[in-house]
Enzyme design. Structure first.
Site, PDB file in Angstrom:
ATOM      1  N   HIS B  64      12.012  -5.953  -5.620  1.00 30.80           N
ATOM      2  CA  HIS B  64      10.780  -5.388  -6.171  1.00 30.80           C
ATOM      3  C   HIS B  64      11.138  -4.635  -7.453  1.00 30.80           C
ATOM      4  O   HIS B  64      12.166  -3.955  -7.524  1.00 30.80           O
ATOM      5  CB  HIS B  64      10.104  -4.452  -5.156  1.00 30.80           C
ATOM      6  CG  HIS B  64       9.316  -5.199  -4.113  1.00 30.80           C
ATOM      7  ND1 HIS B  64       9.013  -4.665  -2.886  1.00 30.80           N
ATOM      8  CD2 HIS B  64       8.770  -6.441  -4.134  1.00 30.80           C
ATOM      9  CE1 HIS B  64       8.297  -5.548  -2.194  1.00 30.80           C
ATOM     10  NE2 HIS B  64       8.150  -6.635  -2.926  1.00 30.80           N
ATOM     11  N   ASP B  66      10.382  -1.988  -9.048  1.00 29.35           N
ATOM     12  CA  ASP B  66      10.715  -0.566  -9.165  1.00 29.35           C
ATOM     13  C   ASP B  66      12.173  -0.286  -8.810  1.00 29.35           C
ATOM     14  O   ASP B  66      12.702   0.758  -9.168  1.00 29.35           O
ATOM     15  CB  ASP B  66       9.756   0.302  -8.333  1.00 29.35           C
ATOM     16  CG  ASP B  66       9.624  -0.162  -6.887  1.00 29.35           C
ATOM     17  OD1 ASP B  66       9.635  -1.377  -6.654  1.00 29.35           O
ATOM     18  OD2 ASP B  66       9.503   0.694  -5.996  1.00 29.35           O
ATOM     19  N   HIS B 143      11.720  -4.919   5.414  1.00 32.25           N
ATOM     20  CA  HIS B 143      10.705  -4.654   4.399  1.00 32.25           C
ATOM     21  C   HIS B 143       9.817  -5.903   4.266  1.00 32.25           C
ATOM     22  O   HIS B 143       9.959  -6.844   5.033  1.00 32.25           O
ATOM     23  CB  HIS B 143      11.427  -4.307   3.084  1.00 32.25           C
ATOM     24  CG  HIS B 143      10.543  -3.681   2.036  1.00 32.25           C
ATOM     25  ND1 HIS B 143       9.588  -2.735   2.319  1.00 32.25           N
ATOM     26  CD2 HIS B 143      10.489  -3.873   0.686  1.00 32.25           C
ATOM     27  CE1 HIS B 143       8.983  -2.374   1.194  1.00 32.25           C
ATOM     28  NE2 HIS B 143       9.503  -3.043   0.194  1.00 32.25           N
TER      29      HIS B 143
END
Lengths: 310, 310
Positions: B64, B66, B143
């Site tokens: 991801h 970020d 996740h």
């Protein structure tokens, strides 16, 4: 209707503790446009109190990392903020591929559409974005890889309406005032036709901002800066390092000033400083010998196009 | 030989004016290892006064943006700094492709080699880096996309050498001291053999740091945190938003504390806070109800593994 230029990062390729990677925002009525998007730009928008949701376009000069590695993060954040409005992303060939190969940013992975405007390796001038009140045009620069500069150009504003004169001619309806400011003749109840030029002065010229980096001095840069209200031009090196500047495809401070002078720009902001210069003082001093109205761009300072003094 | 953990960014997916995107550095004798590399991490290394040239490895938890959009800029900067030393880049499948598709970062475009350690979607435990004094192991987390957590583990240090006792036994040569600390027996000039255990105490256990984000509470996280000196665990939400945490594949502060307690960790640092929490106070208070030795990770604060109190 003030247009404001806000440097977000004035570093060259290497960030320093004081200087962020390249990006400049132009804000107008709460909406904004970005020129370049170095790593960390999304946090610089927060620092400048600019709303990512009101971003209209991101114009990338070239695909070196220091100018573009903030784009994936910014575009991802727009997704997280549930953006649905179109975003324009302009840049040299390859900018769409760079975005598309990052996780989460392919077509169909974003909740908002992107209109990519990829500029060919050779072109003269291209309109990247045509809005009601301004347009953005691009021209090629001269760097080690294909690079383009941009000019943000306000369209002329309607002239001043002389209300007393309008009343004297019998025009009292505010809808008539609005029509005449928009350039239309109006017909009064008694059948008389009043042309707009009878009560509206000549259009006011708009301001203009030229963003010229990374590049050696070149015709494209001069054309973009032609009579610009404000020119942001790279000044990576002092002129004693001109050989290095040529080898790397950059400009010296003196050369940036020569571009400003040749173009008849009103005010010059220097940026994209090599990390070897702790402060830009020597670069500014060198440029002022050629073009007096020069300053170092200050990050997060707001430069109003209306208030630029020539 | 102090090992220091330095949080560089404690934000969740959205940066705030106060919090940077995810990254934690571990420093040992001037060299460092990064866990995650959110956008802007290269400037955070500068802020923490860590030398990019001494970076040994970057361990990415998942793809991801970020957590990974700072990697292209950091790797480009290492090129500009003329790095030639090997860098280890670990992460889930796809991390090599992400790096390779960015301009300037393909094989042959960098002046230094990268050893990519891509972890499969399903595995139990993997050694990512084996150095003289420490190792880094990875385990899968839980996740929305494949994610891995890491544990930085100092190897046991040689026991304390009792110099008085060594002298009493006739050992006076410092080279003999060094050999015995390394576990070797020494032969004295008179032919006597002194085994190391005669003068060297038992090995000192090393410290350990577990980095567990982004994840729901899971066995992999608990295994990584097993008796860890310091556990950094995500706490994106308060427990009243547990449904949202499950939907997004994150942990609540209470759950982070439950992991710390189940693992017998000595100290818990919370991080990866949702932007909705202006301060982490409520998250810390919630976690302390389950695990008293909890703090919010403070960006740029230095946490010495030796000084952690259990």
């Amino acid at each position: 209707m003030t247009t404001t230029v806000i440097p977000l990062g004035t570093a060259g390729a290497l960030p320093t503790r004081d200087r962020h990677l390249p990006a400049v925002a132009v804000e107008r009525e709460g909406a904004s446009v970005l020129f370049d998007c170095g790593e960390g730009t999304q946090r610089r928008l927060l620092a400048a109190e600019l709303k990512p949701s009101r971003l209209q376009a991101v114009c990338i000069t070239h695909l070196h990392g220091d100018h573009v590695f903030g784009l994936p993060g910014l575009l991802s954040t727009l997704s997280l903020l549930d953006r649905t409005a179109l975003l324009v992303v302009a840049g040299p060939q390859g900018v769409a591929r760079l975005v598309g190969c990052m996780p989460g940013l392919g077509e169909g992975e974003r909740p908002y559409p992107i209109r990519f405007v990829e500029l060919p390796d050779a072109f003269d001038e291209a309109v990247v974005l045509e809005a009601d009140a301004y347009r953005i045009v691009a021209r090629p620069l001269a760097h080690r890889v294909p690079a383009v500069g941009y000019r943000f150009e306000e369209k002329p504003r309607p002239g001043h309406l002389d209300v007393e004169r309008a009343r004297a001619l019998g025009v009292t309806d505010y809808r008539h005032y609005r029509a005449m400011k928009a350039g239309e003749a109006v017909t009064l109840p008694d059948g008389r036709v009043v042309p707009p030029e009878a009560v509206v002065g000549p259009p006011q010229p708009g301001g203009s901002f030229a963003y010229v980096t990374d590049t050696m001095p070149c015709d494209g840069g001069i054309a973009l800066a032609r009579e610009a209200t404000l020119l942001y031009h790279e000044a990576t090196f002092l002129h004693d390092l001109r050989e290095l500047a040529v080898a790397r495809g950059h400009s010296t401070a003196r050369e940036a000033a020569e571009v400003a002078r040749a173009a008849g720009a009103r005010r010059l902001l220097l940026g994209h400083f090599s990390a070897r210069y702790r402060t830009p003082d020597a670069l500014v001093a060198e440029a002022r010998q050629v073009f007096q109205n020069t300053e170092a761009a200050v990050e997060l300072k707001r430069y109003d196009l209306e208030k630029v003094e020539g």
